[in-house]
Design an enzyme around this catalytic site. Structure first.
Site, PDB file in Angstrom:
ATOM      1  N   ASP A  35      -0.676  43.026  -0.597  1.00  0.00           N
ATOM      2  CA  ASP A  35      -0.140  41.698  -0.332  1.00  0.00           C
ATOM      3  C   ASP A  35       1.261  41.786   0.280  1.00  0.00           C
ATOM      4  O   ASP A  35       2.076  42.623  -0.125  1.00  0.00           O
ATOM      5  CB  ASP A  35      -0.103  40.912  -1.651  1.00  0.00           C
ATOM      6  CG  ASP A  35       0.207  39.451  -1.451  1.00  0.00           C
ATOM      7  OD1 ASP A  35      -0.531  38.790  -0.696  1.00  0.00           O
ATOM      8  OD2 ASP A  35       1.189  38.960  -2.046  1.00  0.00           O
ATOM      9  N   GLU A  94      -1.861  43.448   4.317  1.00  0.00           N
ATOM     10  CA  GLU A  94      -1.812  42.059   4.793  1.00  0.00           C
ATOM     11  C   GLU A  94      -0.648  41.916   5.762  1.00  0.00           C
ATOM     12  O   GLU A  94       0.513  41.817   5.368  1.00  0.00           O
ATOM     13  CB  GLU A  94      -1.626  41.073   3.634  1.00  0.00           C
ATOM     14  CG  GLU A  94      -1.663  39.624   4.117  1.00  0.00           C
ATOM     15  CD  GLU A  94      -0.905  38.648   3.226  1.00  0.00           C
ATOM     16  OE1 GLU A  94      -1.074  37.438   3.427  1.00  0.00           O
ATOM     17  OE2 GLU A  94      -0.131  39.089   2.349  1.00  0.00           O
ATOM     18  N   ASP A 141      -5.838  31.841   1.985  1.00  0.00           N
ATOM     19  CA  ASP A 141      -4.571  31.402   2.581  1.00  0.00           C
ATOM     20  C   ASP A 141      -4.752  30.398   3.716  1.00  0.00           C
ATOM     21  O   ASP A 141      -3.758  29.907   4.261  1.00  0.00           O
ATOM     22  CB  ASP A 141      -3.805  32.610   3.130  1.00  0.00           C
ATOM     23  CG  ASP A 141      -3.176  33.458   2.037  1.00  0.00           C
ATOM     24  OD1 ASP A 141      -2.724  32.877   1.031  1.00  0.00           O
ATOM     25  OD2 ASP A 141      -3.142  34.692   2.180  1.00  0.00           O
TER      26      ASP A 141
END
Length: 583
Positions: free
Chosen positions: A328, A357, A424
């Site tokens: 992340d 990410e 997201d």
């Protein structure tokens, strides 16, 4: 010749080792300006007398955007060393020699002019796990997939799907619910699950970790998780967990110690604190994820922090045999940490998948020393804006995808994580304003593209949802409310990707025709050749595809043998065809 548009540097993605013998080289020129390019190359020490024994090899135009032509070539130097340059020729037969030191009209004799690859070291080669190339992922937000054990429900849990998702409500999704539906995923064709965070946390999304070594009790315990991983592996499904190493949660014990003891806390250097006293409400006076006070940023350069997080990375692989880590906010963590992270992970499990990410150009993380892949949002943006949003014309779409293919080396593209939406973003059916024909075109393109595709849970049965938290709805398990036709469509595409040579990964991709709202692209893998025709409009089309003229083929979606005596292909509104050509 527009020499100012000619572009090459002796670095990724312009030159890289594809394997221990093969070097791929790319040159950029102004679109339509150069008719042919030859690579000039040889070992830097290969001389007869004072004559450098260079060779030449024709480069291939692998794609074009509105501004740029891309040229590529592969060579296998005998001694794994290379000096090289380029000879460009335009329509008037004007020739320009391109070197590191500039442009020449004739081939320079001094090899110091040329670009250099000093030596092809095997341990510098980018190598992602082979299994990833054939994996079809399914992203699960554990709190919203299935409630299999109501005894684990957090306080205040509400009935499944009884409300719209919010930032604070809980529906009780857990590991048992996932286990109960693994056969559903196998039936769809899924071979990899990406779980958003499962570790002990305060929120429903779990990106605010309290304890990185503990399962969140609402999901189950470690034995249940071990059983989940084993059940997945028995079905040929890999398991990837989410590592939130950029920041912790508010209730993370070291941060609580800082709040209690302030500058006297032994953990004060675990974070990036600007001043004391620490204020954990409103706008924080320390680095955080964004400016979210409940997510203080970890100082990954601190040796204690680094050891703690690297122990986490090792623990979940050693103890539970997970197959990968999704990282992340990976671009906000220092490169030195990620290099050490890779060493630890690959030492424990050499074929583990490391996925970062990153929403932008991620070449610095994809040199072979950090990540195996990134979440391929440049691909996502082009595909979604063209098909779902209808906000991009075909030429701009083709340009964006061509640029995506040339921004990374080929072996990087083959491991890329190609998503259409996620926790997201808004869901694709919502972005397509409910038009399932557009969603089908999206899936055709995704499943026939290079890389490792991912489906966000529930998209395959038509679940809708806007931006976070709307995209985090409960999975619909009432079959009467599922779009079974869409499920079967996605299921068939996955099957075609797995079974038809050239349909999926490890193939050459290039656009052949851009005509109005229709795109035609070719996939080649060895002798296999496929031509896709996608009509992204509400009108039937007739399009010229010269590559199909007088060719025998099987149209795969309708399973029909055809002989294209002429180049015209008729295609219905929002239609799609795939021609498998006979040799």
């Amino acid at each position: 010749m527009f020499m100012e548009a000619i572009n090459h540097r002796a670095t990724n993605p312009y030159i890289y080792a594809r394997d221990k013998r093969t070097i791929d080289i790319m040159l950029e020129t102004k679109k339509g300006d150069v008719e042919a390019v030859e690579l000039i190359f040889a070992d830097p020490y290969d001389f007869k007398g004072d004559q450098w024994q260079y060779k030449t090899k024709q480069m291939i135009k692998t794609g074009s955007s509105q501004l740029t032509d891309y040229w590529k070539v592969s060579v296998q130097p005998e001694y794994r060393r290379l000096r090289y340059g380029f000879q460009c020729m335009d329509k008037d037969n004007t020739k320009i020699i391109v070197t590191e030191r500039g442009f020449y009209k004739t081939i320079p004799s001094d090899i110091g002019n040329y670009f250099c690859m000093p030596y092809l070291h095997e341990n510098d080669i980018f190598q992602a796990p082979d299994w990833v190339k054939d994996t079809v992922w399914y992203q699960i937000f554990p709190e919203r997939f299935a409630n299999g054990d109501s005894s684990l429900n957090p306080e205040g849990t509400i009935p499944w799907g009884s409300e719209e998702p919010s930032a604070t409500n809980f529906f009780g999704g857990d590991f048992q619910g996932v286990i109960d539906h693994l056969d559903y995923l196998s039936d769809l064709g899924i071979t990899g699950i990406y779980f958003t965070p499962i570790f002990k946390a305060y929120s429903n999304h779990k990106y605010d970790t309290i304890d990185y070594f503990e399962i969140d009790p609402q999901f189950g315990d470690k034995e249940t998780f071990r059983r989940l991983v084993n059940e997945c592996h028995s079905r040929g499904i890999k398991v990837m967990l989410d590592a939130v190493f950029n920041h912790s949660g508010y209730y993370f014990e070291p941060f609580q110690d800082v709040l209690t003891n302030q500058q006297d806390s032994r953990f004060k250097d675990w974070f990036h604190i600007w001043e004391f006293p620490v204020k954990a409400e409103g706008y924080p006076n320390y680095d955080a994820f964004g400016f979210v006070a409940s997510m203080p940023k970890l100082n990954t350069a601190n040796p204690e922090v680094k050891k703690y997080l690297l122990d986490v990375a090792r623990y979940w692989i050693e103890e539970f045999d997970i197959d990968g880590w999704r990282l992340d906010v990976a671009n906000e963590v220092d490169h030195a940490f990620w290099r050490d992270f890779r060493n630890v992970v690959k030492e424990v499990k050499p074929d583990a998948y490391i996925l970062g990410e990153i929403w932008h150009d991620a070449m610095p993380w994809l040199q072979g020393d950090q990540f195996d892949a990134v979440m391929n949002y440049p691909f996502t943006n082009g595909a979604v804006e063209y098909f779902a949003n209808q906000q991009m014309d075909s030429q701009t779409f083709a340009d964006s995808i061509t640029n995506v293919l040339h921004m990374y080396p080929q072996n990087v593209n083959e491991a890329a994580f190609n998503l259409l939406d996620s926790h997201d973003t808004a869901r694709i059916l919502t972005m397509a304003e409910g038009n399932k024909d557009l969603v089908k075109l999206l899936y055709v393109f995704q499943m026939s593209f290079l890389g490792s595709p991912c489906i966000y849970y529930g998209d395959e049965i038509g679940i809708t949802g806007g931006d976070d938290p709307g995209c985090r709805k409960c999975m619909e398990w009432d079959e009467s409310k599922q779009d079974q036709g869409l499920f079967r469509f996605v299921q068939r595409l996955i099957k075609m990707r797995k079974e038809i040579p050239g349909f999926g990964n490890c193939a050459k991709f290039r656009f052949l025709v851009i005509d109005g709202n229709t795109v035609v692209y070719q996939k080649q893998a060895g002798e296999a050749e496929l031509i896709f025709v996608l009509n992204n409009s509400d009108q039937a089309k007739s399009i010229e595809v010269e590559a199909l003229s007088n060719r025998k083929a099987i149209e795969l979606f309708f399973d029909q043998e055809v002989l294209q005596e002429e180049a015209k292909v008729k295609i219905e509104a929002y239609g799609y065809k795939c021609f498998q050509l006979h040799n």
